[in-house]
Motif scaffolding. Sequence first.
Motif, PDB file in Angstrom:
ATOM      1  N   LEU A 107       0.850  -1.187   0.000  1.00 18.99           N
ATOM      2  CA  LEU A 107       0.000   0.000   0.000  1.00 18.99           C
ATOM      3  C   LEU A 107       0.884   1.235   0.000  1.00 18.99           C
ATOM      4  N   VAL A 108       0.785   2.056  -1.031  1.00 16.08           N
ATOM      5  CA  VAL A 108       1.518   3.315  -1.041  1.00 16.08           C
ATOM      6  C   VAL A 108       0.751   4.329  -0.205  1.00 16.08           C
ATOM      7  N   GLN A 109       1.397   5.454   0.099  1.00 17.49           N
ATOM      8  CA  GLN A 109       0.739   6.497   0.864  1.00 17.49           C
ATOM      9  C   GLN A 109      -0.442   7.053   0.065  1.00 17.49           C
ATOM     10  N   GLY A 110      -1.543   7.316   0.763  1.00 13.92           N
ATOM     11  CA  GLY A 110      -2.728   7.852   0.103  1.00 13.92           C
ATOM     12  C   GLY A 110      -3.642   6.748  -0.406  1.00 13.92           C
ATOM     13  N   TRP A 111      -4.394   7.070  -1.446  1.00 12.33           N
ATOM     14  CA  TRP A 111      -5.391   6.133  -1.967  1.00 12.33           C
ATOM     15  C   TRP A 111      -4.759   5.063  -2.852  1.00 12.33           C
ATOM     16  N   ASN A 112      -5.242   3.828  -2.672  1.00  7.22           N
ATOM     17  CA  ASN A 112      -4.831   2.689  -3.484  1.00  7.22           C
ATOM     18  C   ASN A 112      -6.086   2.100  -4.130  1.00  7.22           C
ATOM     19  N   GLN A 113      -6.097   2.041  -5.444  1.00  6.18           N
ATOM     20  CA  GLN A 113      -7.255   1.515  -6.181  1.00  6.18           C
ATOM     21  C   GLN A 113      -7.117   0.004  -6.352  1.00  6.18           C
ATOM     22  N   PHE A 114      -8.147  -0.742  -5.926  1.00  6.15           N
ATOM     23  CA  PHE A 114      -8.105  -2.207  -5.969  1.00  6.15           C
ATOM     24  C   PHE A 114      -9.184  -2.765  -6.902  1.00  6.15           C
ATOM     25  N   ARG A 115      -8.873  -3.960  -7.404  1.00  2.40           N
ATOM     26  CA  ARG A 115      -9.849  -4.753  -8.152  1.00  2.40           C
ATOM     27  C   ARG A 115      -9.746  -6.188  -7.667  1.00  2.40           C
ATOM     28  N   VAL A 116     -10.879  -6.831  -7.409  1.00  3.82           N
ATOM     29  CA  VAL A 116     -10.882  -8.229  -7.014  1.00  3.82           C
ATOM     30  C   VAL A 116     -11.837  -8.983  -7.922  1.00  3.82           C
ATOM     31  N   THR A 117     -11.375 -10.114  -8.451  1.00  4.86           N
ATOM     32  CA  THR A 117     -12.187 -10.931  -9.352  1.00  4.86           C
ATOM     33  C   THR A 117     -12.102 -12.389  -8.924  1.00  4.86           C
ATOM     34  N   SER A 118     -13.104 -13.150  -9.317  1.00  3.60           N
ATOM     35  CA  SER A 118     -13.143 -14.570  -8.985  1.00  3.60           C
ATOM     36  C   SER A 118     -13.653 -15.344 -10.187  1.00  3.60           C
ATOM     37  N   SER A 119     -13.036 -16.501 -10.460  1.00  9.79           N
ATOM     38  CA  SER A 119     -13.357 -17.260 -11.674  1.00  9.79           C
ATOM     39  C   SER A 119     -14.704 -17.966 -11.602  1.00  9.79           C
ATOM     40  N   TYR A 120     -15.214 -18.238 -10.392  1.00 11.91           N
ATOM     41  CA  TYR A 120     -16.452 -19.004 -10.283  1.00 11.91           C
ATOM     42  C   TYR A 120     -17.423 -18.315  -9.336  1.00 11.91           C
ATOM     43  N   LYS A 121     -17.279 -18.518  -8.048  1.00 13.01           N
ATOM     44  CA  LYS A 121     -18.138 -17.866  -7.074  1.00 13.01           C
ATOM     45  C   LYS A 121     -17.594 -16.480  -6.750  1.00 13.01           C
ATOM     46  N   PRO A 122     -18.474 -15.498  -6.532  1.00 14.65           N
ATOM     47  CA  PRO A 122     -17.995 -14.140  -6.254  1.00 14.65           C
ATOM     48  C   PRO A 122     -17.396 -14.004  -4.859  1.00 14.65           C
ATOM     49  N   VAL A 123     -16.485 -13.056  -4.720  1.00 16.79           N
ATOM     50  CA  VAL A 123     -15.973 -12.678  -3.404  1.00 16.79           C
ATOM     51  C   VAL A 123     -17.063 -11.872  -2.711  1.00 16.79           C
ATOM     52  N   THR A 124     -17.496 -12.320  -1.550  1.00 16.05           N
ATOM     53  CA  THR A 124     -18.621 -11.665  -0.884  1.00 16.05           C
ATOM     54  C   THR A 124     -18.198 -10.612   0.124  1.00 16.05           C
ATOM     55  N   SER A 125     -16.956 -10.683   0.603  1.00 18.94           N
ATOM     56  CA  SER A 125     -16.480  -9.653   1.526  1.00 18.94           C
ATOM     57  C   SER A 125     -14.964  -9.614   1.508  1.00 18.94           C
ATOM     58  N   ILE A 126     -14.440  -8.446   1.841  1.00 14.74           N
ATOM     59  CA  ILE A 126     -12.986  -8.279   1.952  1.00 14.74           C
ATOM     60  C   ILE A 126     -12.713  -7.194   2.993  1.00 14.74           C
ATOM     61  N   ALA A 127     -11.688  -7.406   3.828  1.00 11.25           N
ATOM     62  CA  ALA A 127     -11.357  -6.454   4.882  1.00 11.25           C
ATOM     63  C   ALA A 127      -9.843  -6.320   4.989  1.00 11.25           C
TER      64      ALA A 127
END
Length: 295
Positions: free
Chosen positions: A265-285
């Motif tokens: 993580l760099v200082q400030g805002w970090n833009q993320f993308r999360v993908t899944s090949s089959y079932k979706p990711v339902t939460s991330i922390a």
Amino acid sequence: MISKKRPKLWVKFKPDIGVEEDEIDIETIAPNFYFLGDQENPSLTSTYLSDTMYDGQTFVHAQYQPTTITANFYLRFKDWYGFRLAKHDIVRFFGRKGVYRIRTDTHRGMVRYVRTNTFDISPAETEAKYSLFSIGFTNYCGLGYSLGTSSDLKTYDSELWQMGMNLPNMEDIPYEFSDYDGLNTFKIYNPSDVVIDPYYQQSELKITMNVGVNSLVELDNLTTGDTYTVKTGNVSTNKIVIDGIETTINGVASTSATNYGVITLVQGWNQFRVTSSYKPVTSIAFDFPFVYLPS
């Protein structure tokens, strides 16, 4: 006469062998003992490589070095016997083998982890009834850390947070996302003075994701170009925990199921993308302490 308006110092001690103690106000360890303030400056060094064929040197890397924190104290006593008793109380507390977590009222929400250096406590002069002395501490990390972590509520009426921690004013900065239709993109804010890097700097960073059966999950920090992938197991719900550079799935060590990628993580805002090949990711922390330079 000591001023009634003085800085405060709170200390929490963890011995090398034994049980961690509760945090205390340092002025409670001896009678008529007062904290007068502390001083610390950053220590940054750079390493260069020489080549006999070329002029000058080539930069290799920069590193924050351990720093020395100088804490100043005032001790008042009636006679020599009172001095020796109070000195023993102070030495008994600060002369131990272990790590002291310290914070002051100017940095209520920031802590530093230190070890005590050699120090001397003597009367200010012959027959004086007071002592002015300093205790030096080695901040072996060379950095300070937030008392709370990103998972704690960001309110300034809490002991955990204060002004000067680079937190955006009047702006929501969530670190947990949940979307049962599937997550896609989101932003993570790092208010630290430095990059959060679990590999090269051994920074603390825990990322927890929940996803369904047999999915290839990819987490990308689009700001830094970091990519992490992991293949989940054959159960209906999988809890993926990325703790630094190690991964577990449902509590089982599973780093071998990843691409050995590391998220920074760099200082400030970090833009993320999360993908899944089959079932979706339902939460991330994201859970991590914020890291600051000495000031």
